[in-house]
Each structure stands twice: as C-alpha cells, then as structure tokens.
Design a protein around this motif. Structure first.
Motif, mmCIF file in Angstrom:
data_model
loop_
_atom_site.group_PDB
_atom_site.id
_atom_site.type_symbol
_atom_site.label_atom_id
_atom_site.label_comp_id
_atom_site.label_asym_id
_atom_site.label_seq_id
_atom_site.Cartn_x
_atom_site.Cartn_y
_atom_site.Cartn_z
ATOM 1 N N ASN A 209 -29.661 47.390 21.906
ATOM 2 C CA ASN A 209 -30.828 48.793 21.811
ATOM 3 C C ASN A 209 -32.162 48.344 21.035
ATOM 4 O O ASN A 209 -33.054 49.360 21.027
ATOM 5 C CB ASN A 209 -29.994 49.950 21.272
ATOM 6 C CG ASN A 209 -28.914 50.405 21.941
ATOM 7 O OD1 ASN A 209 -28.614 50.266 23.031
ATOM 8 N ND2 ASN A 209 -28.381 51.422 21.582
ATOM 9 N N PRO B 102 -35.556 48.655 24.104
ATOM 10 C CA PRO B 102 -35.457 50.153 24.478
ATOM 11 C C PRO B 102 -35.582 50.134 25.993
ATOM 12 O O PRO B 102 -36.257 49.730 26.814
ATOM 13 C CB PRO B 102 -36.787 51.006 23.890
ATOM 14 C CG PRO B 102 -37.515 49.945 23.542
ATOM 15 C CD PRO B 102 -36.835 48.491 23.243
ATOM 16 N N ARG C 162 -35.739 55.652 25.978
ATOM 17 C CA ARG C 162 -35.119 55.345 24.898
ATOM 18 C C ARG C 162 -36.441 55.187 23.697
ATOM 19 O O ARG C 162 -37.266 54.582 24.374
ATOM 20 C CB ARG C 162 -34.129 54.247 24.702
ATOM 21 C CG ARG C 162 -33.005 54.503 25.317
ATOM 22 C CD ARG C 162 -31.930 55.173 24.677
ATOM 23 N NE ARG C 162 -30.937 55.662 25.527
ATOM 24 C CZ ARG C 162 -30.268 56.976 25.383
ATOM 25 N NH1 ARG C 162 -30.544 57.634 24.337
ATOM 26 N NH2 ARG C 162 -29.211 57.255 26.140
ATOM 27 N N TYR C 163 -36.168 55.391 22.575
ATOM 28 C CA TYR C 163 -37.393 55.252 21.460
ATOM 29 C C TYR C 163 -37.066 53.780 20.998
ATOM 30 O O TYR C 163 -35.931 53.406 20.522
ATOM 31 C CB TYR C 163 -37.370 56.208 20.658
ATOM 32 C CG TYR C 163 -37.774 57.485 21.202
ATOM 33 C CD1 TYR C 163 -38.928 57.970 21.119
ATOM 34 C CD2 TYR C 163 -36.690 58.334 21.850
ATOM 35 C CE1 TYR C 163 -39.380 59.499 21.550
ATOM 36 C CE2 TYR C 163 -37.112 59.470 22.161
ATOM 37 C CZ TYR C 163 -38.450 60.084 22.238
ATOM 38 O OH TYR C 163 -38.769 61.568 22.581
ATOM 39 N N PHE C 164 -37.986 52.962 20.634
ATOM 40 C CA PHE C 164 -38.107 51.791 19.922
ATOM 41 C C PHE C 164 -37.612 52.129 18.448
ATOM 42 O O PHE C 164 -38.124 53.143 18.027
ATOM 43 C CB PHE C 164 -39.312 51.119 19.873
ATOM 44 C CG PHE C 164 -39.312 49.915 18.877
ATOM 45 C CD1 PHE C 164 -38.821 48.833 18.920
ATOM 46 C CD2 PHE C 164 -40.302 50.282 17.712
ATOM 47 C CE1 PHE C 164 -38.684 47.919 17.999
ATOM 48 C CE2 PHE C 164 -40.177 49.419 16.784
ATOM 49 C CZ PHE C 164 -39.743 48.123 16.979
ATOM 50 N N LYS D 133 -29.588 55.087 19.008
ATOM 51 C CA LYS D 133 -29.104 55.696 20.247
ATOM 52 C C LYS D 133 -28.021 56.804 19.775
ATOM 53 O O LYS D 133 -28.092 57.849 20.252
ATOM 54 C CB LYS D 133 -28.607 54.884 21.325
ATOM 55 C CG LYS D 133 -28.147 55.584 22.846
ATOM 56 C CD LYS D 133 -27.463 54.505 23.616
ATOM 57 C CE LYS D 133 -26.855 55.367 24.879
ATOM 58 N NZ LYS D 133 -26.165 54.592 25.915
ATOM 59 N N GLN E 163 -45.065 52.184 19.355
ATOM 60 C CA GLN E 163 -44.909 51.725 20.646
ATOM 61 C C GLN E 163 -46.124 51.731 21.348
ATOM 62 O O GLN E 163 -46.634 50.806 22.007
ATOM 63 C CB GLN E 163 -43.883 52.640 21.392
ATOM 64 C CG GLN E 163 -43.234 52.132 22.447
ATOM 65 C CD GLN E 163 -42.188 52.812 22.982
ATOM 66 O OE1 GLN E 163 -41.089 52.873 22.382
ATOM 67 N NE2 GLN E 163 -42.323 53.655 24.123
ATOM 68 N N SER F 95 -40.131 46.320 25.603
ATOM 69 C CA SER F 95 -39.253 46.258 26.477
ATOM 70 C C SER F 95 -39.648 45.019 27.275
ATOM 71 O O SER F 95 -38.956 44.883 28.345
ATOM 72 C CB SER F 95 -39.244 47.649 27.531
ATOM 73 O OG SER F 95 -38.930 48.564 26.781
#
Length: 433
Positions: A158, A161, A165-167, A171, A195, A220
């Motif tokens: 994870n 992301p 999803r958030y860095f 989760k 981000q 990502s």
C-alpha cells in the motif's frame, strides 16, 4: 536473455539496501552482469559480494546502521528529532510529520539525477534498472529518459497508492490503534497536499520531454515491466504472467550462521523472546524500557534478547543472565532460535519472522507499519499493541494468546515464504522475451 546488464540503484538506508543487495546477487547468480549504485558508505559491502559498485547519491538523508549514529546534515538530524517526537504523540501525528518531510527526504535533486543517470546509461549500456519505490527522483529520471526499469517495493504494497487511495494513509488500522475521524480527515488533507506537490514537481520536469505523458500521481509511478513486493500476497492479487508483473517474494534476506559466542548465550534457555524496534525506532528508549520490564515480569524465566541501538549502555542496568541487551544483535542469525519476536512492524523483521514461523507481537509507530500490523492481525499471525499506551498486562495477554492460537496460518505462510524469495522474481523477469 533480454536483460544482460542490470543496474540496481539503492537508497542509503540500511533497511532498504540489504534486501536490494540480495536481489542484485540473485540477478548475478542467474547470469546477469550487475552493478549496484549507492552512496560510498555501502561500497565495501557491495564489493565483498563480488558485485560492481558505482557511487551515486540519491538522498540527503541516510541510515547506515542505527539512525542516531549515522552522520547526518543538521537539517536531516532536526527532521529525525521531529519524527521521533511525533511518534510519542501517536499514529496520525507521526504520519502527518512523515508526509510533510517527504519532499525534503525523497525528492532529491531530480534534475541533477536525470543527468547522472543519462551519463550512466551512455557509458554502461544498461539493459534494465532496478529502483527502490522510495527513490522517487530515480524513478522520475528513468521515466523521463524512457529507460526500462523494475520497481522494488520493500515496504507494504500500500506504499504505492492504488486508485482512490491516499499516499501514506493506512487502508485499514489494527484494533489497538484508535484514530479519531477528525484526525484521519486532517491526515488525508496533508497527504493530498503532499501528493499534489510531488506530482507537480514531476510534471514540471516531464513537460520538458514532449514524447512522454504527464502523470496523475507521482507516488503511483511504477515500472511498466514489473513491481516486486518484498511481502506476502495476502489478498491473492499477484499478476505474474501479465504486464506489468506484480510479484510477491515473501523475503529478501540471506541466512547467516550464529557465531559460537551467541550460541553459548542462548543454548541453555528453553524460551527466548527477541525485542527489536529496528534501526530508526530503537530511538524510543521509553518503549524499549517498558517492554523489557513488562516481558521480564510476565516471563521471568525466559531469555530476553534486546536490540537497543544507541541506548544500549543506558539500558544495560536491566541486564542479567536472563536479559541480553546490546546495541546491535545478529537478528537474521538469531531469528531461527527465538520463540517470539516483539517488534515495530518493519517489513524486514516481519519477513524474517515469517520465514521461520515465529510468533509475533507488533507495536506499530509509523509508515507502513500500521498496514503490516493490520494484515498480521487479520490473518491471525500475531498480536498488535499500541506502543504508546500498552500495559504490562496487555503484553502478558498477547503472549498468552499467541501460545493458545493456532499455528496453522503461520505454518502456511512460512512455507509460502520459503518457496519464494528473490530468485522467484528474478527468474520471472529474466524469462521476459
């Protein structure tokens, strides 16, 4: 073989360098010609493994042993102190601090690195680069130059992301870590801002090369060939035949024999408990002290083996025939002999413990440790405590529950780990035509 010349780029972080070194050796053993690019502190270790060394600095922040003992610029040391203080305030405060530090820590001279990597490529005719997920400037450089690379992800999957999803936001959270909704909202806001800042820096540079596309999320950006996770496929999402390949290797370390002195220390003790908070978090002397006293109370006859970092001398007042406290312990070599591992949820210690099927108590502080702790809890592979708020009774209960819980899950994932390793991923990549 399509990829004959391989260049592995490692950040100057002990916990990332070691698994990357194992991966580099695996490529070489499979017939590739391998060079490892890293800062000068790791040169001797690279040459000792008969790998070629290339000096390249990709981070101003370094951790070459225990974080407090590594020579750091003043700005880096100040950020480290801020990080350690934030861990005392809890999960969200720590993650917010880390998110704010990311730009300074991990976006190191991107323009300069593009030039350095172009020089490497022009002079060495590299077929494939291997880059750590946290080496964002290197990933940007390789993407900008259109060079083939594989992404290596030593932390939890994870860390990259996925859509929506958030860095740097877990989760899921383990039960022991309570997070208020307003705090989580603040963390997501900081994450979104970080981000956006990262992605803007990436795209400003990318725009100079009209032949490549701008990106939606810098965190990502990964290889189009393969992503190697030093982790377990708990959710059955591996894509070993598709492109990009997603490969879960379960471990990236090499077995080491325990020396005679250590064997003498441990061989007469029936039960052995290891306490290790990793190279960074051994800074939390208060937590180490509490763990020593609590474990000593609940298991007076067990042998405690404590990795105490730079606080070893201060904590040696608790030493006894049943309590070994050292600044550094041969953790990899010791792991097969201990019964239970109490640790921070770092991926290296996790994979070592899982490989040997050891019982685990995790106290997550930061980064991907909350995701890892959640996975271990969800899959009934260990117990999780809040490092800032656990009691002696809770640690004793965790030990008891581990003794009573089924060993089947641990045995299953231990077997998975032993079937995988770095060789598994390397063979899959070198099979690409």
């Amino acid at each position: 073989m399509k990829y004959k010349k391989i260049f592995v780029v490692s950040p100057p972080f002990y916990s990332h360098f070691n698994p990357l070194l194992v991966l580099a050796k695996s490529f070489q053993e499979q017939g590739a010609q391998v060079t490892v690019g890293c800062s000068i502190e790791f040169k001797e270790q690279i040459l000792k493994e008969n790998l070629a060394f290339y000096e390249i600095d990709i981070s101003s922040n370094k951790n070459t042993g225990t974080s407090e003992d590594t020579v750091q610029p003043d700005t880096e040391r100040m950020r480290l102190e801020e990080f350690f203080e934030s861990t005392k305030k809890g999960a969200v405060e720590t993650l917010i601090t880390q998110s704010r530090h990311r730009k300074a820590d991990m976006l190191y001279n991107p323009q300069e690195l593009i030039d350095k990597i172009k020089t490497i490529d022009d002079s060495m005719d590299v077929d494939l680069y291997v880059v750590d997920i946290l080496s964002y400037s290197v990933t940007l450089s390789l993407y900008f130059l259109g060079l083939p690379f594989v992404t290596f992800c030593p932390p939890h999957p994870n860390t990259i992301p996925r859509d929506g999803r958030y860095f740097n936001v877990p989760k899921s959270w383990p039960e022991a870590i309570t997070v208020k909704e307003e705090d989580l909202k603040k963390l997501k806001q900081v994450s979104t801002q970080t981000q956006q800042e990262f992605t803007e820096v990436f795209n400003n540079i990318i725009s100079e090369n009209k032949s490549i596309k701008k990106i939606g999320n810098a965190f990502s950006l990964v290889s189009e060939i393969a992503v190697i996770y030093n982790y377990f496929d708990f959710n059955n999402i591996e894509k070993s035949e598709e492109s990009p390949k997603e490969l879960f290797i379960g471990n990236s370390f090499e077995a080491v024999a325990l020396d005679e002195d250590w064997m003498e220390k441990i061989e007469t003790k029936e039960q052995k408990i290891m306490i290790s908070l990793g190279t960074f978090l051994s800074n939390r002397k208060d937590v180490l002290e509490k763990l020593i006293l609590s474990a000593r109370e609940s298991h007076p006859d067990a042998l405690l083996i404590v990795s105490a970092g730079s606080h070893a001398e201060e904590l040696k007042k608790y030493s006894s025939p049943n309590t070994i406290i050292e600044g550094f312990i041969p953790q990899v070599a010791l792991m097969q002999y201990v019964d239970t591992v109490v640790f921070h949820g770092g991926c290296n210690t996790l994979t070592e413990a899982m490989y040997h099927g050891k019982k685990m108590v995790i106290l997550p502080f930061s980064s991907d440790q909350f995701n890892i702790a959640y996975d271990i809890e969800k899959n009934n592979l260990g117990r999780v405590l809040d490092p800032n708020n656990f009691s002696t009774e809770q640690l004793a209960q965790a030990f008891t529950e581990l003794e009573e819980s089924s060993k089947d899950n641990l045995l299953h994932w231990r077997n998975v780990s032993r079937e995988r390793g770095a060789d598994y991923a390397v063979k899959k990549i070198l099979e690409i035509e």
